[in-house]
Design a protein around this motif. Sequence first.
Motif, PDB file in Angstrom:
ATOM      1  N   ILE A  52      18.779  53.228  62.147  1.00 48.34           N
ATOM      2  CA  ILE A  52      18.221  54.583  62.105  1.00 48.34           C
ATOM      3  C   ILE A  52      18.507  55.298  63.423  1.00 48.34           C
ATOM      4  O   ILE A  52      18.906  56.463  63.440  1.00 48.34           O
ATOM      5  N   GLU A  53      18.350  54.587  64.523  1.00 47.20           N
ATOM      6  CA  GLU A  53      18.656  55.184  65.836  1.00 47.20           C
ATOM      7  C   GLU A  53      20.141  55.511  65.961  1.00 47.20           C
ATOM      8  O   GLU A  53      20.520  56.535  66.527  1.00 47.20           O
ATOM      9  N   GLN A  54      21.002  54.629  65.431  1.00 52.72           N
ATOM     10  CA  GLN A  54      22.441  54.894  65.463  1.00 52.72           C
ATOM     11  C   GLN A  54      22.776  56.137  64.647  1.00 52.72           C
ATOM     12  O   GLN A  54      23.579  56.977  65.082  1.00 52.72           O
ATOM     13  N   ALA A  55      22.191  56.264  63.484  1.00 57.68           N
ATOM     14  CA  ALA A  55      22.449  57.436  62.643  1.00 57.68           C
ATOM     15  C   ALA A  55      21.957  58.707  63.328  1.00 57.68           C
ATOM     16  O   ALA A  55      22.635  59.743  63.284  1.00 57.68           O
TER      17      ALA A  55
ATOM     18  N   MET B 135      23.233  63.603  66.409  1.00 55.77           N
ATOM     19  CA  MET B 135      23.006  64.291  67.686  1.00 55.77           C
ATOM     20  C   MET B 135      24.330  64.684  68.329  1.00 55.77           C
ATOM     21  O   MET B 135      24.478  65.799  68.833  1.00 55.77           O
ATOM     22  N   VAL B 136      25.299  63.772  68.298  1.00 56.63           N
ATOM     23  CA  VAL B 136      26.597  64.046  68.919  1.00 56.63           C
ATOM     24  C   VAL B 136      27.375  65.084  68.114  1.00 56.63           C
ATOM     25  O   VAL B 136      27.895  66.047  68.670  1.00 56.63           O
ATOM     26  N   LEU B 137      27.447  64.884  66.809  1.00 58.07           N
ATOM     27  CA  LEU B 137      28.262  65.768  65.979  1.00 58.07           C
ATOM     28  C   LEU B 137      27.687  67.172  65.847  1.00 58.07           C
ATOM     29  O   LEU B 137      28.432  68.141  65.767  1.00 58.07           O
TER      30      LEU B 137
ATOM     31  N   PHE C  28      16.405  63.228  63.409  1.00 56.21           N
ATOM     32  CA  PHE C  28      15.495  62.429  62.576  1.00 56.21           C
ATOM     33  C   PHE C  28      15.016  63.252  61.385  1.00 56.21           C
ATOM     34  O   PHE C  28      14.970  62.750  60.258  1.00 56.21           O
ATOM     35  N   GLU C  29      14.672  64.505  61.607  1.00 61.70           N
ATOM     36  CA  GLU C  29      14.250  65.373  60.509  1.00 61.70           C
ATOM     37  C   GLU C  29      15.359  65.505  59.471  1.00 61.70           C
ATOM     38  O   GLU C  29      15.088  65.521  58.267  1.00 61.70           O
ATOM     39  N   ALA C  30      16.604  65.596  59.925  1.00 59.11           N
ATOM     40  CA  ALA C  30      17.735  65.683  59.000  1.00 59.11           C
ATOM     41  C   ALA C  30      17.862  64.397  58.186  1.00 59.11           C
ATOM     42  O   ALA C  30      18.098  64.446  56.975  1.00 59.11           O
ATOM     43  N   LEU C  31      17.693  63.251  58.832  1.00 56.94           N
ATOM     44  CA  LEU C  31      17.756  61.971  58.112  1.00 56.94           C
ATOM     45  C   LEU C  31      16.648  61.877  57.072  1.00 56.94           C
ATOM     46  O   LEU C  31      16.885  61.439  55.936  1.00 56.94           O
ATOM     47  N   VAL C  32      15.454  62.279  57.450  1.00 53.96           N
ATOM     48  CA  VAL C  32      14.336  62.262  56.503  1.00 53.96           C
ATOM     49  C   VAL C  32      14.632  63.197  55.336  1.00 53.96           C
ATOM     50  O   VAL C  32      14.403  62.854  54.172  1.00 53.96           O
TER      51      VAL C  32
ATOM     52  N   THR D  93      22.249  53.625  57.116  1.00 53.43           N
ATOM     53  CA  THR D  93      23.331  52.643  57.006  1.00 53.43           C
ATOM     54  C   THR D  93      24.600  53.292  56.463  1.00 53.43           C
ATOM     55  O   THR D  93      25.705  53.052  56.969  1.00 53.43           O
ATOM     56  N   ILE D  94      24.453  54.136  55.436  1.00 56.95           N
ATOM     57  CA  ILE D  94      25.616  54.827  54.864  1.00 56.95           C
ATOM     58  C   ILE D  94      26.249  55.755  55.897  1.00 56.95           C
ATOM     59  O   ILE D  94      27.477  55.775  56.061  1.00 56.95           O
ATOM     60  N   LEU D  95      25.426  56.504  56.605  1.00 51.83           N
ATOM     61  CA  LEU D  95      25.936  57.437  57.611  1.00 51.83           C
ATOM     62  C   LEU D  95      26.688  56.702  58.718  1.00 51.83           C
ATOM     63  O   LEU D  95      27.803  57.069  59.081  1.00 51.83           O
TER      64      LEU D  95
END
Length: 111
Positions: free
Chosen positions: A27-30, A35-37, A46-50, A65-67
């Motif tokens: 989750i931190e890696q994603a 954040m970089v892109l 994190f809000e985007a992942l949620v 994991t997929i990202l």
Amino acid sequence: MPTKDPSIEPGRDVEQLREALDRQPVIEQAKGVLMVLQNWSADEAFEALVGLSQCTNTKLHVVATILVASASREQPMLPGAEVVDAVLAEVRRIAPGHAFDRTLTTAESAT
């Protein structure tokens, strides 16, 4: 003497905590990828992942994991192609201009 709460199962609680700790790195890696892109803060990522998780009805750690797999050379075992395609379509929507096109090994393609 206090009564014991039957809903508390120490063994189960410990196992859930272990699972959460095992899933946290991806989750931190994603978050880092987003954040970089996208030049987002950690909270925005994190809000985007949620949001991706909710939009695709996919667990947060699976979305992460997929990202991460699509942005790297990792090839973890992923859920079915339909889930992977749905998550990547949403990632492309929130991060336009970034391919996220890697061919990923899914549960179906591994059999």
